[in-house]
Design a protein around this motif. Structure first.
Motif, PDB file in Angstrom:
ATOM      1  N   PHE A 148       0.876  -1.176   0.000  1.00 49.55           N
ATOM      2  CA  PHE A 148       0.000   0.000   0.000  1.00 49.55           C
ATOM      3  C   PHE A 148       0.908   1.219   0.000  1.00 49.55           C
ATOM      4  N   GLY A 149       1.231   1.709  -1.147  1.00 49.05           N
ATOM      5  CA  GLY A 149       2.208   2.777  -1.271  1.00 49.05           C
ATOM      6  C   GLY A 149       3.520   2.215  -1.785  1.00 49.05           C
ATOM      7  N   PRO A 150       4.562   3.048  -2.052  1.00 51.97           N
ATOM      8  CA  PRO A 150       4.598   4.504  -1.890  1.00 51.97           C
ATOM      9  C   PRO A 150       3.868   5.284  -2.994  1.00 51.97           C
ATOM     10  N   ASN A 151       3.531   4.608  -4.112  1.00 57.91           N
ATOM     11  CA  ASN A 151       2.782   5.343  -5.133  1.00 57.91           C
ATOM     12  C   ASN A 151       1.335   4.884  -5.089  1.00 57.91           C
ATOM     13  N   HIS A 152       0.565   5.506  -4.237  1.00 53.85           N
ATOM     14  CA  HIS A 152      -0.814   5.093  -4.068  1.00 53.85           C
ATOM     15  C   HIS A 152      -1.605   6.342  -3.707  1.00 53.85           C
ATOM     16  N   ILE A 208      -2.274   7.027   0.111  1.00 54.91           N
ATOM     17  CA  ILE A 208      -1.239   7.136   1.134  1.00 54.91           C
ATOM     18  C   ILE A 208      -0.820   8.596   1.237  1.00 54.91           C
ATOM     19  N   GLU A 209      -0.456   8.994   2.418  1.00 55.06           N
ATOM     20  CA  GLU A 209      -0.115  10.393   2.638  1.00 55.06           C
ATOM     21  C   GLU A 209       1.387  10.569   2.441  1.00 55.06           C
ATOM     22  N   GLY A 210       1.757  11.349   1.467  1.00 53.36           N
ATOM     23  CA  GLY A 210       3.183  11.582   1.233  1.00 53.36           C
ATOM     24  C   GLY A 210       3.854  10.337   0.677  1.00 53.36           C
ATOM     25  N   ASN A 211       5.158  10.312   0.748  1.00 52.98           N
ATOM     26  CA  ASN A 211       5.906   9.169   0.250  1.00 52.98           C
ATOM     27  C   ASN A 211       6.112   8.190   1.389  1.00 52.98           C
ATOM     28  N   TYR A 212       5.274   7.243   1.446  1.00 52.64           N
ATOM     29  CA  TYR A 212       5.271   6.335   2.586  1.00 52.64           C
ATOM     30  C   TYR A 212       4.634   5.050   2.092  1.00 52.64           C
ATOM     31  N   CYS A 240       2.390  12.637   9.018  1.00 50.46           N
ATOM     32  CA  CYS A 240       3.207  13.408   8.080  1.00 50.46           C
ATOM     33  C   CYS A 240       4.527  12.662   7.888  1.00 50.46           C
ATOM     34  N   PRO A 241       4.685  11.869   6.832  1.00 50.72           N
ATOM     35  CA  PRO A 241       5.878  11.025   6.687  1.00 50.72           C
ATOM     36  C   PRO A 241       7.221  11.748   6.793  1.00 50.72           C
ATOM     37  N   PRO A 242       7.374  12.990   6.288  1.00 49.60           N
ATOM     38  CA  PRO A 242       8.697  13.620   6.428  1.00 49.60           C
ATOM     39  C   PRO A 242       9.145  13.786   7.873  1.00 49.60           C
ATOM     40  N   GLU A 243       8.182  13.881   8.797  1.00 48.49           N
ATOM     41  CA  GLU A 243       8.563  13.965  10.209  1.00 48.49           C
ATOM     42  C   GLU A 243       9.126  12.643  10.715  1.00 48.49           C
ATOM     43  N   VAL A 244       8.677  11.550  10.118  1.00 46.50           N
ATOM     44  CA  VAL A 244       9.183  10.247  10.537  1.00 46.50           C
ATOM     45  C   VAL A 244      10.593  10.042  10.002  1.00 46.50           C
ATOM     46  N   ASP A 245      10.757  10.355   8.713  1.00 48.26           N
ATOM     47  CA  ASP A 245      12.048  10.083   8.068  1.00 48.26           C
ATOM     48  C   ASP A 245      13.102  11.109   8.448  1.00 48.26           C
TER      49      ASP A 245
END
Lengths: 194, 380
Positions: free
Chosen positions: B21-25, B28-32, B374-379
């Motif tokens: 499920f993702g990253p191109n879906h 999904i929120e952002g690149n995740y 918010c995926p950028p906060e995770v990465d």
């Protein structure tokens, strides 16, 4: 309430050998613990003082001392106070206990620290790679890992001069950069040996 | 993981199957990505897969000057960048003992709340889109753009403002700015009933989100859930009120809560927060003309600034939850360590994995958006 928060914590920690507590601000308390007594400190804070929320675990690499510092930031919704418990563990072998049984959020932070610093947490549920899935080098957040040096050694600077730009330059336009002026040649990279 | 490195594994015959499920879906929120294991339409297990947005901010910040990092921090969370700047600046001010002028504090609060409104408008559109409604996302992005216009007027940048620096804000507001923000707030408030008709009273959305992705207060506390997601379980905790920073203790606002802890409750909490943020902005606009003085404290030469030895753990309430920075200075020109604790570090990994498990495939996207992960906060 603010001024009284520090006192119950110091009373709570009186039974724990080697744990010191110090008030740093209105709502901030610093505890210096040892690797041996940290689980006891956290358990006391959670069970007897209502510090339910593990806000974060921070890892600091003190390369010159040969140590990692681990900081457990706990927040109490009742006291409205934040406690940071500091410990230092030897850099080699860099192994410590997981606190996942006390605080479930620890699972993510320990996984992150394992990936970025190479600290292994015994008993942590999942220490698989998460962010750097395809990275086989040393843990990158350690101070002895030189990121810029690695980039210089791995990738090449490429001269970007497509045909359309060359045509413009032949007519005297564009921004002509001679090879000896290119960034890669003029710039000295600290700490990187070619 | 890059597609070329993915190797399909053969499993023994089973009714279960795996789905990436993702990253191109679109859901999904952002690149995740989430790797979900399904039995029919029911999710048996879920495994979060991040790292598509990893830019190594914490490492980069160790190699740059204190003032240079101001340009890096807003990029950690794109939809809500102002809390990042403010939190980093607050940490440096705490370490070096800088006294921020009163006017700068109020100006920061104005930006923080405008940024919160913008982030929530962005969020509603995304959440509605996961239930098949695309109009709210057009409306939300269009109205958010009006806020970005004001930010552009203020700082020159629409998305990354880089307007808050240690010691205060870069410059004072332009003439007539408060009037234009006030008109914008009037417009946004007038739009709220229309949003209600479009989304919050829309039975398609209500029935689709009510009772989905339920989390009770005890679980939320155990899993480290913060922000609007925690308030949707009935606990009225807000860093702005309970660990106050800037001038939030002088402001009059409420902390909306809901009890049911489902996707619908999380939406309602954010809907009420829009009104509260508008209320805070109005108070700032009313108070600001009477607060004179400079907008930033004098700082040493920023290119040769040795922040004194010290550490600080600073927290602010971003639109997604508790955002914290741990900053450590050893007295050098650059930080020795900066640790970013984004609220989504919890929401998008452990909490999401647990909440999705046992649910249905069509709810996965909705649960992720309702947590406002918010995926950028995770990465980072």
């Amino acid at each position: 309430m603010n001024g009284e928060v520090g006192r119950p914590i110091s009373r709570l920690l009186a039974d724990v050998d080697g744990a010191r507590c110090e008030r740093k601000g209105d709502r901030r308390v610093r505890i210096d613990a040892t690797p041996e007594n940290l689980p006891a400190v956290l358990e006391l804070l959670k069970g007897r003082a209502g510090y339910l929320h593990l806000s974060a675990i921070t890892c600091i690499d003190w390369m010159d001392d040969g140590e990692f510092e681990l900081i457990y930031h706990l927040w109490s919704y009742e006291d409205r106070n934040l406690v940071s418990a500091h410990i230092r563990i030897p850099r080699e072998p860099g192994v410590y206990l997981s606190v996942y049984d006390l605080f479930e959020p620890a699972g993510f932070f320990e996984r992150d620290i394992h990936e970025m610093y190479g600290v292994f947490f015994e008993g942590s549920p999942d220490q698989e790679k998460f962010i750097l899935t395809e990275w086989n080098g040393p843990p990158p957040m350690r101070k002895d890992f030189d990121a810029e040096g690695w980039v210089q050694g791995t990738f090449q600077w490429e001269d970007y001069r497509p045909e359309w730009l060359q045509e413009i330059e032949e007519k005297g336009g564009g921004i002509a950069i001679k090879p000896e002026q290119a960034r890669a040649n003029t710039r000295k990279i600290r700490g990187w040996k070619q | 993981m890059r597609p070329e490195n993915y190797q399909a594994q053969s499993h023994p015959p089973s009714h279960e199957y795996e789905l990436n499920f993702g990253p191109n879906h679109p859901g999904i929120e952002g690149n995740y990505a989430l790797q979900v294991r399904l039995h029919g339409d029911t999710v048996v297990s879920a495994h979060a897969d991040g790292g598509y947005l990893h830019r190594g901010f914490e490492k980069l910040m160790e190699g740059r000057l204190w003032i240079q990092n101001i340009a890096l921090v807003p990029r950690i969370c794109v939809p809500d960048p102002v809390p990042m700047e403010v939190c980093y600046s607050l940490a440096i001010e705490d370490i070096s003992g800088l006294q921020v002028p009163e006017r700068a504090k109020w100006l920061r609060v104005l930006q923080l709340e405008l940024s919160r409104i913008a982030a929530h408008l962005f969020y509603f559109g995304g959440h509605a889109a996961t239930t098949g409604m695309y109009s709210p996302s057009f409306w939300g992005v269009a109205d958010r753009d009006l806020i970005l216009d004001r930010f552009e007027e203020l700082s020159g940048g629409r998305v990354y403002h880089i307007f808050n620096i240690p010691g205060g804000v870069r410059r004072d507001i332009p003439e007539g700015f408060l009037g234009r923000v006030s008109a914008l707030l009037d417009y946004l408030e007038a739009r709220l009933p229309e949003y209600d008709d479009l989304l919050f009273r829309n039975q398609v959305f209500v029935r689709r989100s009510k009772g989905v992705g339920v989390i009770d207060q005890q679980q939320a506390l155990a899993w480290g859930v913060t922000g609007p997601n925690l308030r949707a379980t009935g606990l009225g905790f807000d860093v702005r009120r309970d660990d106050p920073y800037l001038i939030y203790n002088q402001l009059d606002f409420e902390i909306p809560t809901e009890d049911s802890g489902c996707c619908w409750a999380r939406t309602l909490v954010r809907r009420s927060e829009l009104q509260q943020s508008i209320r805070i902005c109005r108070q700032v606009i009313a108070a600001l003309p009477d607060i004179g003085g400079p907008v930033r404290a004098p700082i040493p030469n920023p290119l040769a600034w040795n922040v004194p030895v010290g550490e600080s753990y600073t927290r602010v309430e971003s639109s997604k939850g508790e955002l914290a920075y741990y900053v450590l200075s050893t007295g050098g020109e650059k930080p020795y360590r900066v640790h970013v604790r984004g609220p989504s570090a919890m929401h998008a990994v452990q909490v999401l994995e647990k909440m999705v498990t046992g649910g249905r495939l069509e709810d996965v996207a909705q649960i992720m958006f309702s947590l406002d992960a918010c995926p950028p906060e995770v990465d980072r």
